[in-house]
Design an enzyme around this catalytic site. Structure first.
Site, PDB file in Angstrom:
ATOM      1  N   GLU A 126     -30.543  29.810  17.257  1.00 39.89           N
ATOM      2  CA  GLU A 126     -29.596  30.633  17.260  1.00 39.89           C
ATOM      3  C   GLU A 126     -29.721  31.890  16.380  1.00 39.89           C
ATOM      4  O   GLU A 126     -29.717  33.113  16.726  1.00 39.89           O
ATOM      5  CB  GLU A 126     -27.905  29.970  16.864  1.00 39.89           C
ATOM      6  CG  GLU A 126     -27.100  30.889  16.235  1.00 39.89           C
ATOM      7  CD  GLU A 126     -26.168  29.877  14.792  1.00 39.89           C
ATOM      8  OE1 GLU A 126     -24.984  29.595  15.473  1.00 39.89           O
ATOM      9  OE2 GLU A 126     -26.609  30.023  13.295  1.00 39.89           O
ATOM     10  N   ASP A 140     -18.450  26.805  14.579  1.00 47.17           N
ATOM     11  CA  ASP A 140     -19.348  27.522  16.298  1.00 47.17           C
ATOM     12  C   ASP A 140     -17.940  28.360  16.667  1.00 47.17           C
ATOM     13  O   ASP A 140     -18.005  28.597  17.706  1.00 47.17           O
ATOM     14  CB  ASP A 140     -19.163  26.039  16.944  1.00 47.17           C
ATOM     15  CG  ASP A 140     -20.240  25.496  17.091  1.00 47.17           C
ATOM     16  OD1 ASP A 140     -21.606  26.253  15.795  1.00 47.17           O
ATOM     17  OD2 ASP A 140     -21.430  24.936  17.587  1.00 47.17           O
TER      18      ASP A 140
END
Length: 469
Positions: free
Chosen positions: A95, A345
């Protein structure tokens, strides 16, 4: 088997006919106009560019203890190596690595881009053929290049692929791992066509590594003092990482679900669900034009599916999207029996649909969604709303987080102009650059959101070749 598959990635693509070009919409891809939401509020573009550069310098080259996320670690035959670290958890994640690459290519920072990609290729790319995730990138690694995981998470692969296409267009293609176009094509093809491979662990990242056995205790995170103190005050302990018993067989396949035409949460076959914040229709539209020809129709359809999906899963009164969902949009029930809530998220979902609206303007429902979440969070107090909720708006935390402020401000690209959308832009403008132990996720989302909101996060197209004749 896998070698034959990789051969087909290179050879079969050339034999595929390109499908008809999809509709270009009415956004920035067609008009080449990117709104500067800060300029609309009276902030000079030069002042905004200076703010972005200051944030980049602090997060990439600031003080190593309190400010930076980017660390160079020597070099190899491909050049410098560098990683982005989640300071609070003391690891490097796909990420953050892919976000760092995207920031670097957007801001024309080639050294940082290449060093991050080199580290990802060197340490994170799974090359052991006995690992069923072979070809993907291990989503979490120690900063010394040893594993914390031997499987992948698609949000990293998505940003890797998109940043590589942009790099090919901005800087041209080099050799080896710096043939950005070829690397992007292979990765994007793999995400859809990875064969289903089954094997029993423990697994390795590279052939010759020691087998990786996850510990049965939490990872040591000496930098995460604030979270540990907060949990201790509640009588809680950090949970152990998810582990797979060494003898358990694991089946890994594509990162997309073909039946539902959408991204999966993970490519592990048994975990058949998705994450709204992984849905990136703005990117899928570009892959429908630039990606491997045999997959372009899939990505064009996936963009439309994702737009529908946002509307299915977001709270009807709050606009809050869940961390996880079933492919049909129904709630995924968590271990405690409750539907998966809006959590960390989830912060990214509003940015995802709003950037899609800015670049393509194909779905007016994205305006409705941005209005809904901004109105709800404004009602909670624009400087005090918390960072976790049930989808119907019940607070689940007490923390007001910079990263969530930033991504919700990006919602103003799609929201109806007015006092609330303006207030979110001003809240982002007034927010200082994240520092300290929580600077990783907050900081990367903050910097990318500054770029989005100012029109400095753009579609980097290939230069047009002009025929001199």
């Amino acid at each position: 088997m896998f070698a034959a598959f990789l051969y087909c990635v290179e050879v079969c693509e050339a034999q595929s006919a390109a499908p008809p070009a999809p509709d270009d919409g009415n956004g920035a891809f067609k008009t080449h106009f990117y709104r500067d939401l800060f300029a609309e509020q009276g902030h000079a573009p030069a002042e905004t560019r200076a703010k972005i550069e200051k944030a980049f310098q602090q997060l990439f080259h600031g003080d190593g203890q309190e400010e930076r996320l980017y660390f160079e670690t020597g070099s190899n035959e491909n050049g410098p190596l560098a990683y982005m670290t989640d300071w609070a958890n003391n690891d490097a994640r796909t990420e953050g690595m892919s976000y760092g690459m995207m920031i670097a290519v957007q801001l024309n920072k080639k050294r940082e881009f290449d060093a991050l990609w080199n580290w990802a290729i060197t340490y994170m790319r799974i090359t052991d053929p006995d690992n069923p995730s072979v070809g993907y990138f291990a989503w979490s690694m120690n900063t010394d290049g040893t594993p914390r995981s031997t499987g992948a998470a698609p949000d990293g692969e998505e940003y890797f692929a998109m940043s590589l296409y942009f790099a090919a267009h901005r800087w041209g293609n080099g050799k080896g791992i710096y043939d950005y176009q070829a690397e992007a094509d292979k990765l994007l093809h793999l995400m859809r066509h990875h064969p289903v491979l089954t094997a029993a662990g423990p697994f390795r990242i590279h052939t010759g590594d020691a087998p990786f056995v996850p510990p049965n205790h939490p990872w040591p995170s000496p930098n995460n003092k604030a979270l540990q103190k907060e949990m201790e005050a509640k009588g809680e302990r950090l949970p152990p990482p998810r582990t797979w018993p060494a003898s358990q067989k694991l089946a890994v396949g594509p990162m997309v679900d073909e039946t539902h035409v959408m991204i999966r949460f993970v490519p592990e076959v048994v975990l058949a669900f998705t994450d709204a914040s992984y849905h990136l229709p703005a990117f899928y539209e570009l892959w429908a034009r630039w990606g491997p020809p045999e997959d372009r129709a899939f990505w064009a359809q996936a963009a439309d599916v994702s737009r529908d999906f946002f509307n299915k899963v977001a709270g009807p009164n709050t606009g809050l999207a869940p961390d996880r969902s079933n492919f049909d949009g129904s709630p995924l029930v968590a271990h405690d029996g409750a539907p998966t809530p809006f959590s960390y998220d989830s912060w990214r979902s509003v940015s995802n649909w709003s950037v899609d609206y800015s670049w393509w303007q194909k779905d007016s429902r994205e305006t409705t969604l941005s209005n809904r979440i901004q109105n709800f969070l404004n009602s909670q107090g624009i400087h005090t709303f918390v960072d976790q909720y049930t989808l119907d708006g019940k607070p689940l935390s007490a923390r007001h987080s910079t990263g969530m402020v930033a991504t919700t401000a990006v919602g103003s690209l799609a929201a109806t102009p007015g006092p609330i959308s303006t207030a979110f832009i001003e809240a982002l403008w007034d927010t200082p650059i994240p520092s300290g132990e929580q600077r990783y996720y907050d900081g990367l989302l903050y910097l990318m959101s500054l770029m989005h909101a100012s029109g400095n996060f753009r579609i980097l197209e290939a230069p047009q070749v002009v025929d001199a004749n």
